[in-house]
Design a protein around this motif. Structure first.
Motif, short mmCIF file in Angstrom:
data_model
loop_
_atom_site.label_atom_id
_atom_site.label_comp_id
_atom_site.label_asym_id
_atom_site.label_seq_id
_atom_site.Cartn_x
_atom_site.Cartn_y
_atom_site.Cartn_z
N THR B 314 0.92 -1.07 -0.02
CA THR B 314 0.05 -0.02 -0.03
C THR B 314 0.89 1.25 -0.06
O THR B 314 0.67 2.44 -0.61
CB THR B 314 -0.89 0.11 1.27
N PHE B 315 1.89 1.18 0.89
CA PHE B 315 2.82 2.43 0.68
C PHE B 315 3.23 2.67 -0.49
O PHE B 315 3.32 3.92 -1.11
CB PHE B 315 3.98 2.08 1.85
N VAL B 316 3.79 1.74 -1.28
CA VAL B 316 4.35 2.06 -2.51
C VAL B 316 3.12 2.64 -3.66
O VAL B 316 3.38 3.43 -4.38
CB VAL B 316 5.14 0.85 -3.23
N GLU B 317 2.13 1.86 -3.33
CA GLU B 317 1.09 2.37 -4.36
C GLU B 317 0.54 3.78 -4.01
O GLU B 317 0.35 4.39 -4.91
CB GLU B 317 -0.28 1.27 -4.12
N ASN B 318 0.58 3.90 -2.86
CA ASN B 318 0.09 5.47 -2.47
C ASN B 318 0.87 6.40 -2.93
O ASN B 318 0.77 7.48 -3.22
CB ASN B 318 -0.19 5.33 -0.80
N TYR B 319 2.44 5.89 -2.72
CA TYR B 319 3.57 7.04 -2.79
C TYR B 319 3.22 7.40 -4.46
O TYR B 319 3.47 8.42 -4.92
CB TYR B 319 4.78 6.35 -2.60
N LYS B 320 3.23 6.14 -5.28
CA LYS B 320 3.21 6.45 -6.80
C LYS B 320 1.91 7.32 -6.99
O LYS B 320 2.04 8.02 -8.01
CB LYS B 320 3.39 5.15 -7.45
N ALA B 321 1.12 6.89 -6.49
CA ALA B 321 -0.44 7.54 -6.73
C ALA B 321 -0.48 9.16 -6.70
O ALA B 321 -0.93 9.91 -7.25
CB ALA B 321 -1.63 6.73 -5.98
N ALA B 322 0.43 9.32 -5.38
CA ALA B 322 0.38 10.81 -5.12
C ALA B 322 1.54 11.31 -5.83
O ALA B 322 1.51 12.76 -6.27
CB ALA B 322 0.75 10.80 -3.61
N TYR B 323 2.84 10.92 -6.20
CA TYR B 323 3.88 11.71 -6.74
C TYR B 323 4.30 11.16 -8.27
O TYR B 323 4.89 11.67 -8.65
CB TYR B 323 5.12 11.76 -5.97
N GLY B 324 3.42 10.42 -8.73
CA GLY B 324 3.80 9.96 -10.21
C GLY B 324 4.21 8.25 -10.13
O GLY B 324 5.25 8.05 -9.17
N ASP B 325 4.03 7.80 -11.41
CA ASP B 325 4.40 6.37 -11.54
C ASP B 325 5.81 6.06 -11.68
O ASP B 325 6.36 4.87 -11.47
CB ASP B 325 3.65 6.01 -12.81
N ASP B 326 6.54 7.08 -12.11
CA ASP B 326 7.84 6.98 -12.52
C ASP B 326 8.72 7.16 -10.97
O ASP B 326 9.78 6.88 -11.05
CB ASP B 326 8.53 7.99 -13.40
N ARG B 327 8.06 7.39 -9.96
CA ARG B 327 8.71 7.63 -8.68
C ARG B 327 9.07 6.22 -7.90
O ARG B 327 8.21 5.52 -8.32
CB ARG B 327 7.80 8.68 -7.36
N VAL B 328 10.00 6.05 -7.34
CA VAL B 328 10.41 5.08 -6.47
C VAL B 328 10.49 5.40 -5.06
O VAL B 328 10.79 6.40 -4.67
CB VAL B 328 11.66 4.38 -6.98
N THR B 329 10.45 4.36 -4.25
CA THR B 329 10.44 4.58 -2.78
C THR B 329 11.89 3.87 -2.54
O THR B 329 12.41 3.27 -3.26
CB THR B 329 9.42 3.76 -1.92
N ALA B 330 12.41 4.42 -1.38
CA ALA B 330 13.65 4.12 -0.71
C ALA B 330 13.85 4.07 0.65
O ALA B 330 12.84 4.56 1.42
CB ALA B 330 14.72 4.81 -1.55
#
Lengths: 301, 427, 360
Positions: B314-330
């Motif tokens: 969910t974290f990755v999904e939310n992060y990408k939804a909020a800031y763009g599909d090309d963003r990654v988490t780290a």
């Protein structure tokens, strides 16, 4: 033995990179006496132009052509930086002729804005440029001595750029007009040369060469908004050491700094090597305040 | 001449009064109970719990949004903002909405100190999430201790610190470097080359590694530092080739990584020849370096985007939804996100935003983070974290090769390691 | 300036000074602790700006290396504060970096007077040495400016590299007391503010005295025509060296005050960007006028603070644009604008224009 050859080659390679970043400056600073602190940002623009070219190839052309994006990105980088340089000249730099120190400060302001602009458009993180596969790997000179193709390519690119600039400045009509204006502006104007046009053209060419440097640097280093700040002081050192106004001086200066720099770095470490190189430059300028190859002039002030 | 002087002085007075008026005006508008200057008396830290008035709680976010460090810190800011929005959407903390006050540290350490002071004393924020470099943390530390503020610092660091006013949600040395070295010694070879940027984290980290190599049977074949922003690694790579290491332990920072990895590949050295393990290269950095030059190299972190937990999905999904599909988490992004949730949980538990109460409540607090279960260590305000070693794949993600199985207890002073006894004589 | 009789103009001058001084001294009553601390920092910056103006506005030498002098002063004070904070033990960063005893050159900094003396003398001496080599060899203008950048890079790289002696990139921080008073307490902060205000006024008076004196006239002669000054019989190098050293000394003083207010000094404060920013204050305030330089430093830093608080993402645009506009279109800075606006009838003559141009 191998290490000597490798280090000589590394020195030469570093010299060629320095030369590439300093060439544009040699034109804007050396010929026009404009201290362009935004030179580093023009390099950055060239690098981003390469990045965009790569993305366009990725998105719109078949994958088999991808490898050739880099060939196209060189003229693209040149043109983009050329245009931006031309815009800068027309809008700002032309008010600053004859005030070199003011040009330093104003262009520093421009540099700040360009950096922030890049950050706004491309985001703060670095972007990646995938180098074409034909530049991967290296030329095996002997056992244990591999000369990377990318470094060889940059050396070649510098030579081509140099020859082109030489032809333009010394063998073309436009170049003759340019030299005339730089040597004696009033006289050139009297003889019917449009000095305004020559000025913007010269500055734009200097900027365009910075763009080429940016394109080449994508092969070696990071591509980000603060890319220019890593190279700007080095570029100035090369031009000052070489002597203002002569391309030969810039060449010798760049290769000199490159070779001594890698030598010092090899013997000591990277930090100390850098300090030693700069100390050497300072000391050298005590001996020859006008640089290696100085323009002879009888004028006093 | 004299007229000039008169004009000068007239101008001076006008301008000065404008400045003073401006400052004064700012003072009265910011925060209702303006910190009374009459609050003399010595350094009495009267629990600056922040303004909890009305139905809002102000929290500070202090990262570099400009300058060289913006590269890394902007993403952490984004994650923290996302956490705040999620918390607000779920009803806030203590029934109150969180209001972030964002400040720019501008990659300049005195600015971090200045803005931290502003956030605590002017904006009266309940807590601050911020910092990236050790230098920025060291600059803020005295301010937080003096004003009894609360800082959540989200990045792995060199340890040897434990401030009562800071929670460290990134890894300390024994949760990243020490296990990584042990793993490398077991699996990849014993000849180490230490490469780092010339600043505090790499030098301290390498000092620890050298002690550990001594104790665990490794061999040091070279140690080099390059200035921040160094871009030509040809000479260094020549030195590496001469030293013939089996492992390069890489503590280079930021942009230098790009130049180093590109030029390492050009020199014909691949991950099969020499293993490079980095501690400052995460998914974000891979995007800027280019997967083609990094593939096969290793990194040690506590979290990867590929870490397999339901919370992470969910974290990755939310992060990408909020800031763009090309963003990654780290890892630091996740640590920043965790920090907000941990603080919120501590406030809920304490029932107030008062700093001392929140600190007390935070002891032993547990939370299911995207990177697995984490627990706040009450003694040193660090976090129990799982150590993970990952290998860069062709899609720019990590594949986990090893993990510590369970969260590792933080030990910033490495007191539980015998070989580390000489590292720090005083706490 | 002869102060024999009191004409109305001189009374205005005195009133002006009195008002300015009162404004400075009343600030603590109006401002919150945080804003006062900021203002104090800006006043410290104003001292550097005065020094920079002395050599740039009056002598025509542009130094992009004042961050180094500022930083050296700051480090001198920082060393004293660090030793006091460590209370006889080894400073924490030396401990991590593997030193077991205090280096010899740190020891004398336990003494406050010694630290202050060094904070002024080291920058001044360094400037004198640099000036000796460059001005005597007639390296000037752009070349000198670029050399000062080399000085910055050398110093910053050295300070970062010698972590065990300087604290590396982290610099010196974690101070607790100054002369036994807690450095964070509002009382101490107010005291430090007053000290800074007094030092600023003293620096202003000193600079004013210098530029009004014969020495100052020679400086301006060198600025407007170095060779002419030489032919008249002055040795420009000596004057340039002295002005440069004084300017560096002032930067050192400012650096010491800066550390007391901010509580940290690190190599990044000495780097190229802060050094250029210092020049920017003078340029925007108005070079060649001391008031302009001092005001420029205060106003610009205030603007920077305010902008970055309201628009953290975009303040660099404002700063850059401001810089470009002022340098290109208002070479005399804010003070010049003020004069133009105030004295529309007294058009500047062609001659004055020319002098204005040759100051760069």
């Amino acid at each position: 033995m191998e290490i000597t050859i490798i280090q000589l080659f590394n020195g030469l390679s570093m010299g060629s990179i320095l030369l590439l970043i300093a060439l544009g400056l040699a034109v804007t600073f050396g010929l026009m006496n404009v201290i362009n602190m935004a030179h580093g940002e023009l390099i950055m623009i060239g690098a981003y132009a390469t990045y965009i070219t790569q993305n366009l190839f990725n998105d719109y052309l078949p994958a088999s052509l991808f490898n050739w994006y880099f060939v196209l990105s060189i003229p693209v980088s040149f043109m983009v930086a050329f245009l931006i340089g031309w815009l800068l000249e027309v809008s700002l730099i032309r008010f600053l002729y004859g005030r070199p120190l003011d040009s330093l400060l104003a262009t520093w302001g421009i540099a700040l804005m360009l950096q922030q602009l890049a950050r706004t458009i491309f985001g703060a993180p670095n972007v990646a440029v995938k180098s074409p596969t034909w530049l991967d790997g290296g030329f095996r000179l002997m056992d244990g001595v591999v000369l990377p193709y990318k470094r060889l390519f940059i050396i070649l690119l510098v030579i081509v750029t140099l020859v082109a600039m030489f032809l333009y400045i010394y063998r073309s009509h436009a170049g003759r007009r340019m030299r005339a204006v730089m040597q004696n502006r009033d006289m050139a104007a009297c003889l019917g040369i449009s000095t305004r046009r020559v000025d913007s053209m010269t500055f734009a060419i200097g900027s365009g060469v910075a763009g080429i440097a940016g394109c080449a640097l994508t092969l070696m280093g990071p591509i980000g908004p603060s890319l220019g700040t890593y190279y700007i002081v080095d570029a100035f050192m090369v031009v000052v050491l070489g002597g203002v106004g002569k391309l030969v001086g810039t060449i010798v200066g760049a290769v000199g700094i490159g070779v001594t720099g890698t030598m010092f770095e090899y013997w000591t470490n990277a930090s100390l090597g850098k300090v030693l190189v700069f100390l050497c430059i300072v000391a050298f300028l005590q001996w020859k305040p006008k640089g290696l190859v100085a323009m002879k002039t009888r004028s006093l002030d | 001449m004299k007229r000039k002087i008169v004009k000068n002085l007239a101008f001076l007075t006008v301008a000065l009064s404008v400045v003073l008026a401006g400052c004064g005006a700012n003072n009265t508008t910011s925060g209702d109970p303006a910190p009374a200057p009459s609050n003399t008396g010595t350094n009495t830290t009267t629990g600056s719990g922040g303004a909890t008035d009305g139905d809002e709680i102000k929290v500070g976010i202090l990262h570099s949004l400009s300058g060289t460090m913006a590269i890394s810190e902007v993403s952490v800011k984004d994650a923290e903002m996302m956490a705040i929005e999620e918390i607000n959407a779920n009803g806030g903390v203590l029934g109150k909405q969180l209001v972030p006050v964002v400040e720019d540290g501008a990659s300049d350490w005195p600015t971090f100190a200045e803005k931290a002071r502003k956030l605590i004393s002017e904006d009266q924020v309940a807590t601050v999430f911020g910092g990236w470099t050790s230098s920025s943390r060291k600059a803020m530390l005295p301010v937080f201790e003096e004003l009894n503020g609360l800082l959540w610092y989200p990045v792995q660091y060199e340890g040897l610190e434990s401030s009562p006013n800071i929670f460290y949600t990134g890894a300390t040395t024994n949760q990243q470097i020490v296990p990584a070295v042990s793993w490398l010694l077991e699996n990849r070879g014993t000849k180490f080359f230490l490469l780092g940027s010339d600043y505090v984290f790499p030098q301290t980290a390498n000092k620890i590694i050298k002690e550990q190599l001594n104790a665990e049977g490794g061999e040091l074949v070279g140690e080099e530092y390059t200035p921040l922003g160094h871009t030509d690694y040809s000479t260094l790579i020549a030195k590496i080739q001469q030293a013939k290491p089996e492992v390069i332990f890489n503590t280079l920072n930021g942009d230098s990584n790009v130049a180093f990895f590109k030029q390492l590949k050009d020199a014909g050295i691949s991950a099969d020849d020499i293993t490079v393990l980095s501690v400052s290269v995460a998914e974000e950095e891979i995007r800027g370096i280019g997967v083609d030059v990094l593939e096969g190299h290793l990194a040690a972190w506590n979290y990867y985007q590929t870490t397999d937990t339901p919370e992470n999905k969910t974290f990755v999904e939310n992060y990408k939804a909020a800031y763009g599909d090309d963003r990654v988490t780290a890892d630091p992004i996740e640590a920043g996100y965790d920090a907000v949730y941990l603080w919120a949980a501590a406030v809920e538990k304490a029932g107030t935003t008062d700093v001392d109460a929140v600190k007390e409540a935070a002891k032993g607090l547990e939370w299911d983070a995207p990177g697995g279960k984490i627990t706040i260590d009450g003694d040193n305000q660090h976090i129990y974290k799982t150590v993970r070693i990952g290998e860069v794949q062709s899609d720019g993600q990590f594949q986990e090769l090893w993990n510590s199985g369970e969260p590792v207890k933080p030990d910033p002073y490495l007191e539980t390691y015998e070989w580390a006894s000489s590292l720090s004589s005083s706490k | 300036m002869q102060l024999r009789t009191l004409t109305p103009q001189k009374i205005y001058i005195l009133i002006g000074y009195a008002v300015a001084a009162t404004a400075l001294f009343c600030a603590p009553m109006v401002l919150s602790d945080f804003r006062l601390n900021l203002l104090a920092k800006f006043l410290a910056f104003a001292i550097v700006a005065l020094g920079l103006d002395l050599i740039w506005g009056y002598t025509g030498i542009l130094s992009l290396g004042h961050g180094v002098f500022f930083g050296l002063g700051a480090y001198a004070m920082g060393m004293y504060l660090k030793l006091e904070a460590s209370g006889g033990r080894l400073p924490d960063f030396m401990d991590w970096s593997g030193l077991s005893a205090l280096p010899w050159f740190w020891k004398p900094f336990e003494s406050f007077p010694f630290a202050i003396a060094m904070g002024i003398l080291i920058p001044a001496l360094l400037a004198l040495i640099l000036g000796f080599f460059t001005f005597r060899n007639r390296i000037r203008g752009v070349y000198f400016t670029i050399l000062t950048q080399a000085l910055v890079i050398i110093t910053v790289t050295l300070f970062i590299g010698q972590q065990k002696f300087t604290g590396g990139t982290n610099g010196l921080t974690g101070f607790t007391t100054v002369l036994g008073h807690s450095i964070g307490s509002p009382d101490t902060k107010r005291m430090l503010y007053w000290v800074t205000a007094i030092v600023l006024i003293a620096a202003f008076v000193l600079c004013r005295f210098l530029v009004k004196s014969r020495f100052g006239k020679v400086l301006r002669a060198i600025r407007d025509g170095e060779n002419r000054a030489r032919f008249i019989g002055y040795n420009p190098a000596v004057y340039q060296m002295i002005a440069f050293a004084i300017s560096a000394g002032l930067a050192g003083v400012a650096g010491m005050l800066f550390v007391l207010h901010v509580g940290i000094i690190s190599p990044s404060t000495m780097a190229i960007v802060p050094s250029i920013e210092m020049v920017l204050w003078v340029a925007i305030g108005g070079r060649g006028t001391l008031i302009g330089a001092a005001l420029g430093a205060v106003l610009l830093n205030y603007a920077k603070s305010a902008f970055s608080e309201s628009y953290p993402d975009a303040w660099l645009f404002f700063l850059g644009a401001l810089f470009v506009i002022v340098v290109v279109f208002l070479p005399k800075g804010a003070v010049g604008l003020f004069r133009k606006w105030k004295l529309p009838k007294r058009r500047r003559t062609e001659h004055e224009q020319q002098v204005g141009h040759s100051t760069v």
